[in-house]
Design an enzyme around this catalytic site. Structure first.
Site, mmCIF file in Angstrom:
data_model
loop_
_atom_site.group_PDB
_atom_site.id
_atom_site.type_symbol
_atom_site.label_atom_id
_atom_site.label_comp_id
_atom_site.label_asym_id
_atom_site.label_seq_id
_atom_site.Cartn_x
_atom_site.Cartn_y
_atom_site.Cartn_z
ATOM 1 N N SER A 28 0.811 -1.230 0.000
ATOM 2 C CA SER A 28 0.000 0.000 0.000
ATOM 3 C C SER A 28 0.837 1.269 0.000
ATOM 4 O O SER A 28 1.646 1.479 0.900
ATOM 5 C CB SER A 28 -0.890 0.056 1.248
ATOM 6 O OG SER A 28 -1.656 -1.091 1.368
ATOM 7 N N HIS A 59 -3.442 0.062 -4.676
ATOM 8 C CA HIS A 59 -2.717 -1.068 -5.277
ATOM 9 C C HIS A 59 -2.904 -1.015 -6.785
ATOM 10 O O HIS A 59 -4.038 -1.070 -7.281
ATOM 11 C CB HIS A 59 -3.257 -2.394 -4.735
ATOM 12 C CG HIS A 59 -2.866 -2.662 -3.320
ATOM 13 N ND1 HIS A 59 -1.782 -3.430 -2.989
ATOM 14 C CD2 HIS A 59 -3.401 -2.246 -2.162
ATOM 15 C CE1 HIS A 59 -1.675 -3.475 -1.676
ATOM 16 N NE2 HIS A 59 -2.652 -2.766 -1.136
ATOM 17 N N HIS A 81 -5.156 -9.722 -1.398
ATOM 18 C CA HIS A 81 -5.213 -10.087 0.014
ATOM 19 C C HIS A 81 -6.261 -11.178 0.229
ATOM 20 O O HIS A 81 -7.254 -11.242 -0.502
ATOM 21 C CB HIS A 81 -5.603 -8.870 0.862
ATOM 22 C CG HIS A 81 -4.733 -7.669 0.638
ATOM 23 N ND1 HIS A 81 -4.888 -6.841 -0.448
ATOM 24 C CD2 HIS A 81 -3.700 -7.178 1.348
ATOM 25 C CE1 HIS A 81 -3.985 -5.878 -0.391
ATOM 26 N NE2 HIS A 81 -3.244 -6.059 0.687
ATOM 27 N N TYR A 83 -8.376 -11.121 2.543
ATOM 28 C CA TYR A 83 -9.661 -10.501 2.916
ATOM 29 C C TYR A 83 -10.502 -10.113 1.706
ATOM 30 O O TYR A 83 -11.694 -9.858 1.821
ATOM 31 C CB TYR A 83 -9.462 -9.290 3.841
ATOM 32 C CG TYR A 83 -8.716 -8.105 3.261
ATOM 33 C CD1 TYR A 83 -9.270 -7.293 2.283
ATOM 34 C CD2 TYR A 83 -7.430 -7.788 3.720
ATOM 35 C CE1 TYR A 83 -8.583 -6.204 1.770
ATOM 36 C CE2 TYR A 83 -6.743 -6.701 3.216
ATOM 37 C CZ TYR A 83 -7.311 -5.915 2.247
ATOM 38 O OH TYR A 83 -6.625 -4.850 1.735
ATOM 39 N N GLU A 84 -9.876 -10.064 0.513
ATOM 40 C CA GLU A 84 -10.649 -9.744 -0.685
ATOM 41 C C GLU A 84 -11.510 -10.914 -1.129
ATOM 42 O O GLU A 84 -12.315 -10.780 -2.048
ATOM 43 C CB GLU A 84 -9.712 -9.318 -1.828
ATOM 44 C CG GLU A 84 -9.007 -8.003 -1.569
ATOM 45 C CD GLU A 84 -8.052 -7.628 -2.695
ATOM 46 O OE1 GLU A 84 -8.507 -7.326 -3.794
ATOM 47 O OE2 GLU A 84 -6.821 -7.654 -2.450
ATOM 48 N N ALA A 111 2.255 -2.081 4.579
ATOM 49 C CA ALA A 111 1.921 -1.022 5.534
ATOM 50 C C ALA A 111 1.429 -1.755 6.780
ATOM 51 O O ALA A 111 0.721 -2.752 6.668
ATOM 52 C CB ALA A 111 0.822 -0.143 4.969
ATOM 53 N N MET A 203 -2.344 -7.217 7.392
ATOM 54 C CA MET A 203 -3.294 -8.156 6.778
ATOM 55 C C MET A 203 -2.699 -8.856 5.561
ATOM 56 O O MET A 203 -3.439 -9.322 4.693
ATOM 57 C CB MET A 203 -4.563 -7.409 6.352
ATOM 58 C CG MET A 203 -5.215 -6.586 7.447
ATOM 59 S SD MET A 203 -6.631 -5.684 6.809
ATOM 60 C CE MET A 203 -6.970 -4.571 8.183
ATOM 61 N N SER A 204 -1.384 -8.884 5.453
ATOM 62 C CA SER A 204 -0.798 -9.464 4.231
ATOM 63 C C SER A 204 0.510 -10.179 4.560
ATOM 64 O O SER A 204 0.757 -10.538 5.713
ATOM 65 C CB SER A 204 -0.528 -8.336 3.221
ATOM 66 O OG SER A 204 0.490 -7.462 3.696
ATOM 67 N N ASN A 227 0.433 3.798 11.145
ATOM 68 C CA ASN A 227 -0.436 4.261 12.243
ATOM 69 C C ASN A 227 -0.100 3.469 13.500
ATOM 70 O O ASN A 227 0.461 2.382 13.417
ATOM 71 C CB ASN A 227 -1.909 4.010 11.870
ATOM 72 C CG ASN A 227 -2.182 2.547 11.532
ATOM 73 O OD1 ASN A 227 -1.862 2.085 10.433
ATOM 74 N ND2 ASN A 227 -2.723 1.817 12.472
ATOM 75 N N HIS A 239 -8.279 3.778 6.095
ATOM 76 C CA HIS A 239 -7.442 3.297 4.995
ATOM 77 C C HIS A 239 -6.746 4.482 4.312
ATOM 78 O O HIS A 239 -5.582 4.390 3.912
ATOM 79 C CB HIS A 239 -8.313 2.522 4.006
ATOM 80 C CG HIS A 239 -7.549 1.922 2.855
ATOM 81 N ND1 HIS A 239 -6.552 0.972 3.033
ATOM 82 C CD2 HIS A 239 -7.621 2.143 1.522
ATOM 83 C CE1 HIS A 239 -6.054 0.655 1.842
ATOM 84 N NE2 HIS A 239 -6.673 1.340 0.911
HETATM 85 N N1 HPA Z 1 -3.943 -3.030 11.228
HETATM 86 C C1 HPA Z 1 -3.937 -3.900 10.199
HETATM 87 N N2 HPA Z 1 -3.417 -3.641 9.021
HETATM 88 C C2 HPA Z 1 -2.852 -2.431 8.848
HETATM 89 C C3 HPA Z 1 -2.815 -1.472 9.863
HETATM 90 C C4 HPA Z 1 -3.393 -1.780 11.130
HETATM 91 O O1 HPA Z 1 -3.400 -0.994 12.095
HETATM 92 N N3 HPA Z 1 -2.162 -0.384 9.366
HETATM 93 C C5 HPA Z 1 -1.829 -0.691 8.087
HETATM 94 N N4 HPA Z 1 -2.236 -1.932 7.766
#
Ligand code: HPA
Length: 265
Positions: A28, A59, A81, A83-84, A111, A203-204, A227, A239
């Site tokens: 990302s 992406h 991903h 989750y998709e 990320a 998540m990846s 973050n 996001h």
């Molecule tokens: N959680 C999960 N996936 C992420 C986060 C998060 O805080 N930040 C960027 N990808």
């Protein structure tokens, strides 16, 4: 090589003759590294048979063969991903294609949210281990008991630290924990992650890293902290913020990757 992987490999080979031994997956907001490639040849994922395509903002969705610091590279800008809704097999298909093209070293980026409060947004973290809470594994259905003791190569991490020191880039290390998403974690889940020994969440990356290890590809994992994880500052997560922060940290990230690639070449 299975038939689908072979068809994807042949398609890329028809467009370019990749002599690259290094592959890179740009997560990302980190796709702009491609702009620094010399002699890039772009192959959109939609033109590669069986290749999974991401629907997520940030992406791009292309394979690019070119060179950076005089070293040949194969990059994927974007990834799919779990989750998709893709299966594990679909998520790791691009890694199988890399192996089919002769890639020996994979730099995988993402990320991530910081669980470790010593980390701040914009920091770059070398992944030194991982914890999967996905409840699925890309090797399910095989008896491939691949060793994961050094899933993220120690040698590649040392090299990354050398480059970081030379370039004046702050590089820390940490354990990456994955949950399926796409909802961000709850504060309670982040406390759990912390108790389990995680430094960041995302998540990846983990499915691809398992597949790369299974295929004998050495992995260097780099997380861009976008973050603080849920509940740490009390601020809501978005996001958009993830993508924006990732882009802001991209210059240091690009310098680090350039240096690593140059030393590997
Ligand atoms: N959680 C999960 N996936 C992420 C986060 C998060 O805080 N930040 C960027 N990808």
């Amino acid at each position: 090589m299975n038939k689908k992987v072979k068809e994807a490999v042949e398609t890329i080979k028809k467009r370019v003759k990749p002599d690259a031994k290094i592959g890179i997956i740009l997560g990302s907001g980190l796709g702009s590294l491609i702009e620094e490639f010399n002699d890039p040849v772009h192959v959109p994922f939609r033109e590669i048979p069986h290749f999974p395509i991401s629907s997520v903002a940030g992406h791009k969705g292309e394979a690019v063969v070119g060179s950076l610091a005089g070293v040949s590279l194969l990059a994927y800008s974007g990834r799919v991903h779990y989750y998709e809704g893709y299966t594990m097999q679909e998520v790791v298909f691009p890694i199988k294609v890399m192996a089919g093209l002769g890639i020996e070293t994979l730099i995988i980026t993402n990320a991530a949210g910081a669980v470790n409060e010593a980390f701040s947004p914009g920091n770059i973290i070398a992944i030194n281990d991982h914890i999967s809470l996905m409840g699925d594994n890309p090797l399910r259905g095989t008896a491939d008991f691949v060793d994961m003791t050094e899933a993220y190569s120690r040698d590649l991490r040392s090299l990354a630290h050398e480059v970081a020191a030379a370039e004046g880039i702050k590089l820390q290390e940490g354990v990456y924990l994955v949950l399926n998403g796409p909802s961000y974690e709850t504060p309670a889940e982040i406390r759990l992650a912390k108790n389990l020994g995680a430094d960041m969440v995302g998540m990846s990356t983990i499915p691809e890293t398992i597949m790369a290890n299974s295929l004998g590809i050495k992995v260097m994992g780099l997380s861009m902290i976008t973050n603080m994880a849920a509940g740490i500052t009390g601020e809501p997560l978005t996001h958009e913020e993830v993508i924006e922060t990732s882009k802001k940290g991209a210059e240091a990230f690009k310098a680090l990757v350039r240096g690593i690639v140059q030393r590997l070449g």
